[in-house]
Enzyme design. Structure first.
Site, mmCIF file in Angstrom:
data_model
loop_
_atom_site.group_PDB
_atom_site.id
_atom_site.type_symbol
_atom_site.label_atom_id
_atom_site.label_comp_id
_atom_site.label_asym_id
_atom_site.label_seq_id
_atom_site.Cartn_x
_atom_site.Cartn_y
_atom_site.Cartn_z
ATOM 1 N N GLU A 7 0.807 -1.226 0.000
ATOM 2 C CA GLU A 7 0.000 0.000 0.000
ATOM 3 C C GLU A 7 0.841 1.279 0.000
ATOM 4 O OE1 GLU A 7 -3.242 -0.162 -0.504
ATOM 5 O OE2 GLU A 7 -3.195 -2.346 -0.404
ATOM 6 N N VAL A 8 1.933 1.273 -0.743
ATOM 7 C CA VAL A 8 2.774 2.475 -0.827
ATOM 8 C C VAL A 8 2.603 3.215 -2.154
ATOM 9 C CG1 VAL A 8 4.521 1.664 0.805
ATOM 10 C CG2 VAL A 8 4.769 1.130 -1.630
ATOM 11 N N LYS A 28 2.172 -8.380 -13.858
ATOM 12 C CA LYS A 28 2.018 -8.626 -12.428
ATOM 13 C C LYS A 28 2.227 -10.121 -12.210
ATOM 14 C CE LYS A 28 0.492 -7.395 -8.210
ATOM 15 N NZ LYS A 28 1.000 -6.277 -7.394
ATOM 16 N N THR A 81 -3.027 -11.037 -5.595
ATOM 17 C CA THR A 81 -3.794 -11.666 -4.524
ATOM 18 C C THR A 81 -5.013 -10.816 -4.180
ATOM 19 O OG1 THR A 81 -2.513 -10.584 -2.771
ATOM 20 C CG2 THR A 81 -1.681 -12.691 -3.589
#
Length: 234
Positions: free
Chosen positions: A9-10, A34, A38
């Protein structure tokens, strides 16, 4: 080129989209891959879907998908699905490299998250993928408190493996505070860009026109003076 992060989540997906948009604006044919997606059970768009919406690369591929929002190897184990094998990923990426000017590979989580298994049965990570491909890395980092340590650890791990790397801030705040400015100063020697917070919600046309201004020429952008950039947004 591998896009990894200091953590989850950066902003890796939006940064991947920004690099893809800038590269295409420079006339390159771009593929985005990718290796392991997930959290697909939610039905939300995957990372390649988001990149495609924002940047419209020539090709977008997800090599393996798993329902639970876990590290890819753990997600495969929980779902009792086949984990992604390292050289399957390497071969797929090299195949796209033969047909494109630039292949962007977006990792999952941080650099050392277990992605799948080697033929020997040992886990492999995004760092192992970078070494196998012989590709440079972009480390996406947070703007706020704690980022200097996390970024330094990630860059050190890449350097020890002989992987050249630079840093992009994944979400630069609209109203930066002192900690953001001091972090920026410390990151500048390795900094290749800064994407504004909320960029992923922009209209795709606006995103594509704006992306080169967020990145330095090393990432196909036009940002060449951090002092001028800072004065413009402050």
């Amino acid at each position: 080129m591998l896009v990894t992060g200091t953590d989850t989540e950066v902003g890796k997906t939006v940064v991947t989209a920004a690099i893809a948009a800038a590269a295409q604006a420079a006339g390159l044919r771009v593929a985005v891959i990718k290796p392991g997606q997930t959290g697909t059970a939610t039905g939300d768009p995957g990372d390649v879907d988001s990149v495609t919406r924002l940047a419209a690369p020539s090709t977008g591929r997800t090599l393996a998908s798993y329902p639970d929002p876990l590290a890819p190897l753990a997600a495969a184990r929980v779902a009792q699905l086949e984990p992604l094998e390292l050289y399957t990923a390497v071969d797929a990426i090299r195949e796209e490299a033969e047909k494109h000017d630039l292949v962007l590979v977006e990792g999952a989580g941080g650099l050392l998250v277990p992605m799948g298994l080697r033929p020997s049965g040992e886990p492999w990570t995004v760092a192992d993928l970078a070494v196998s491909l012989g590709t440079p890395a972009v480390v996406v980092a947070r703007a706020g408190l704690g980022t200097l340590n996390h970024t330094a650890l990630t860059l050190e791990a890449l350097e020890r493996r002989g992987v050249p790397a630079g840093v992009v801030i994944g979400a630069w705040p609209a109203e930066p505070e002192l900690v953001h400015w001091t972090n920026l100063t410390d990151l500048v020697p390795n900094l290749l860009g800064a994407v504004p917070m909320g960029a992923g919600a922009l209209d795709p046309g606006v995103f594509r026109r704006s992306a080169p201004g967020w990145l330095t020429p090393d990432l196909y952008g036009v940002l060449d003076d951090w002092r001028a950039w800072a004065e413009e947004i402050s």
